[in-house]
Design an enzyme around this catalytic site. Sequence first.
Site, PDB file in Angstrom:
ATOM      1  N   TYR A  26       0.527  -1.491  -0.286  1.00  0.00           N
ATOM      2  CA  TYR A  26       0.169   0.139   0.045  1.00  0.00           C
ATOM      3  C   TYR A  26       0.991   1.286   0.232  1.00  0.00           C
ATOM      4  CZ  TYR A  26      -3.938   3.210   1.032  1.00  0.00           C
ATOM      5  OH  TYR A  26      -4.775   4.727   1.602  1.00  0.00           O
TER       6      TYR A  26
ATOM      7  N   PHE B  65      -6.649  19.304 -24.997  1.00  0.00           N
ATOM      8  CA  PHE B  65      -8.391  18.230 -25.324  1.00  0.00           C
ATOM      9  C   PHE B  65      -9.050  18.265 -24.094  1.00  0.00           C
ATOM     10  CE2 PHE B  65      -8.610  14.035 -23.930  1.00  0.00           C
ATOM     11  CZ  PHE B  65      -9.041  13.490 -25.247  1.00  0.00           C
ATOM     12  N   ASP B  66     -10.065  17.683 -24.809  1.00  0.00           N
ATOM     13  CA  ASP B  66     -11.254  18.402 -23.758  1.00  0.00           C
ATOM     14  C   ASP B  66     -11.763  18.052 -22.867  1.00  0.00           C
ATOM     15  OD1 ASP B  66     -10.975  15.215 -24.548  1.00  0.00           O
ATOM     16  OD2 ASP B  66     -13.338  14.913 -25.293  1.00  0.00           O
TER      17      ASP B  66
ATOM     18  N   ASP C 184       1.318  19.068 -21.015  1.00  0.00           N
ATOM     19  CA  ASP C 184       0.464  17.644 -21.121  1.00  0.00           C
ATOM     20  C   ASP C 184       1.093  17.338 -22.313  1.00  0.00           C
ATOM     21  OD1 ASP C 184      -1.522  15.768 -22.034  1.00  0.00           O
ATOM     22  OD2 ASP C 184      -3.218  17.393 -21.952  1.00  0.00           O
TER      23      ASP C 184
ATOM     24  N   ALA D 226       1.100  13.369 -22.541  1.00  0.00           N
ATOM     25  CA  ALA D 226       0.841  12.390 -23.648  1.00  0.00           C
ATOM     26  C   ALA D 226       1.241  11.814 -24.759  1.00  0.00           C
ATOM     27  CB  ALA D 226      -1.267  12.325 -23.666  1.00  0.00           C
TER      28      ALA D 226
ATOM     29  N   LYS E  64      -0.858   6.464 -23.930  1.00  0.00           N
ATOM     30  CA  LYS E  64      -0.597   6.736 -24.726  1.00  0.00           C
ATOM     31  C   LYS E  64       1.174   6.981 -25.120  1.00  0.00           C
ATOM     32  CE  LYS E  64      -4.049   9.501 -24.230  1.00  0.00           C
ATOM     33  NZ  LYS E  64      -5.052   9.738 -23.501  1.00  0.00           N
TER      34      LYS E  64
ATOM     35  N   HIS F 208     -20.190  14.159 -26.587  1.00  0.00           N
ATOM     36  CA  HIS F 208     -19.570  12.829 -27.401  1.00  0.00           C
ATOM     37  C   HIS F 208     -20.279  11.614 -26.749  1.00  0.00           C
ATOM     38  CE1 HIS F 208     -15.894  13.994 -25.723  1.00  0.00           C
ATOM     39  NE2 HIS F 208     -15.346  12.571 -26.626  1.00  0.00           N
TER      40      HIS F 208
HETATM   41  N1  F0G Z   1      -4.502  14.740 -22.579  1.00  0.00           N
HETATM   42  C1  F0G Z   1      -4.312  14.487 -23.162  1.00  0.00           C
HETATM   43  C2  F0G Z   1      -3.732  15.468 -25.010  1.00  0.00           C
HETATM   44  C3  F0G Z   1      -5.325  13.106 -24.438  1.00  0.00           C
HETATM   45  O1  F0G Z   1      -4.814  13.378 -25.773  1.00  0.00           O
HETATM   46  C4  F0G Z   1      -6.105  12.883 -23.474  1.00  0.00           C
HETATM   47  C5  F0G Z   1      -6.646  11.703 -24.123  1.00  0.00           C
HETATM   48  C6  F0G Z   1      -6.156  12.929 -22.008  1.00  0.00           C
HETATM   49  C7  F0G Z   1      -4.777  14.384 -21.302  1.00  0.00           C
HETATM   50  C8  F0G Z   1      -5.841  12.309 -20.602  1.00  0.00           C
HETATM   51  O2  F0G Z   1      -5.842  10.989 -20.674  1.00  0.00           O
HETATM   52  O3  F0G Z   1      -8.003   9.893 -21.247  1.00  0.00           O
HETATM   53  O4  F0G Z   1      -6.234   8.782 -19.652  1.00  0.00           O
HETATM   54  O5  F0G Z   1      -7.573  10.367 -18.822  1.00  0.00           O
HETATM   55  N2  F0G Z   1      -6.530  10.968 -25.208  1.00  0.00           N
HETATM   56  C9  F0G Z   1      -8.001  10.180 -25.624  1.00  0.00           C
HETATM   57  C10 F0G Z   1      -7.857  10.218 -26.799  1.00  0.00           C
HETATM   58  C11 F0G Z   1      -9.002   9.183 -25.046  1.00  0.00           C
HETATM   59  O6  F0G Z   1      -8.599   9.420 -27.392  1.00  0.00           O
HETATM   60  O7  F0G Z   1      -7.654  11.139 -27.201  1.00  0.00           O
HETATM   61  P1  F0G Z   1      -6.677   9.774 -20.017  1.00  0.00           P
END
Ligand code: F0G
Length: 458
Positions: free
Chosen positions: A72, A124-125, A215, A217, A258, A450
């Site tokens: 843990y 990102f969304d 960010d 990813a 990613k 979406h």
């Molecule tokens: N930032 C970026 C640039 C992303 O592309 C994503 C996720 C996230 C943050 C959020 O990360 O999914 O681990 O919570 N992108 C995925 C996509 C969902 O299909 O592009 P997460």
Amino acid sequence: MQLPYAEPFKIKMVENIKKSTKEERLEWIKEAKYNLFKLSSDKIFVDLLTDSGTGAMSDQQWAELMLGDESYAGSSSFFKLKNTVTNLLGLPYFLPTHQGRAAENVLFSVLVKEGNFVPGNSHFDTTKGHIEFRKAKAVDCTIDEAFDTTVQHDFKGNIDMEKLENVFKITPKEKIPFTLITITCNSSGGQAVSMENMKAVRKLCNKYGIRVLYDIARFAENAYFIKKREVGYENKSIKEIVKEMFLYTDGAVMSSKKDGIANMGGFIALREEEIFTHACTYNIMFEGYITYGGMSGRDMGALSQGLKEATEFDYLESRVGQVAYLGKKLKKYGVPVQEPFGGHAIFIDLKRFLPNIPQSEYPAQLLAVELFIEAGIRGVEIGTLLADRDPITRENRYPKLELLRLAIPRRVYTNNHMDYVAVALKNIFDRRSEIKKGLEITWEAPIMRHFTVELKRA
Ligand code: F0G
């Protein structure tokens, strides 16, 4: 003759996938209310919905699963991962989270307040969602070239320095918790950010006393583009380039699904102890204790190994090369795509593919539906559905780009699959004049619609 690149791996295990008939697919997509998120994956032949969490782990990563320490507190897998991240990025403070948006939730709980402004390059969304949920505003400062898919520009993920400085000039400093650079920039088409741009943002933020966050990813794919496209980096290793990229930031949020080539996971990496200490409290509240943060020990081990593999040049050359392979095929068939090709995906430009379908009829979603019906392929809409409604006026927000994204999972499909996808799109493109009507929403959620939206043919 120069040898072509080839995948720096061979295949030890395969996963069977099944074809279906057009009649079956017509029925399934209708039942799914024309929302591809509602399809069960056994109905998909080639799944290009996302490159997130869908990569194939290496034997070394699977071996790490057996070495996982599930304590843990103080798990050795945590320290393994922390060391890898610190060595790669040079940021001393580290917190694991269960995925990228969880990292956003924890860190933004510390930093983002009501009435704040967060400038960046096409957030990102989920990032925008976490900013808007806190009644703050994400300000898009991406360069204009990013919004014209026909313009050639090596770094369409770049921040426009004038737009950024304008935000700084008209906003009190205490209302800007940080500038956020998304590397690579997913929303504008998996587009790279140049080292020069990162440096310039750092310099300007220093001048105005504003923090910089990334960010990250897809940071390794970004480093690959810097090596290939930016003068002075051609002889540097990917790991050296990554190290330099992170000299210009105060911290980062990562979706490890990613460029971590892990199926689940995320993290926060920081330079400032004070913010880290504060974030620890939120991590414990939302994610788990600070040495696991929602991840199991074995997954932290696999991620540590994945990060090392994802920052190898040969891997990146075949990974980004496969995406470009699909892009070139589509271009040959006349299908309009965002250029240069993205690091993780090819983005089809619907304003050029179906110019007669207005954005109010969701043309990118329509093409996603048509592509599924044509060949059992699943892509994802990056357009009006994803852009959601304005939180105040509740009107549709029409983004500058209306795109269908074909995201390529890492180390999963062969170039034969890419050929199959390209021909399916060519077939639709060739009969595009017969497509006269788009889609209509019959139900939607108030935010992030979406994922669950229900539609019918208009
Ligand atoms: N930032 C970026 C640039 C992303 O592309 C994503 C996720 C996230 C943050 C959020 O990360 O999914 O681990 O919570 N992108 C995925 C996509 C969902 O299909 O592009 P997460």
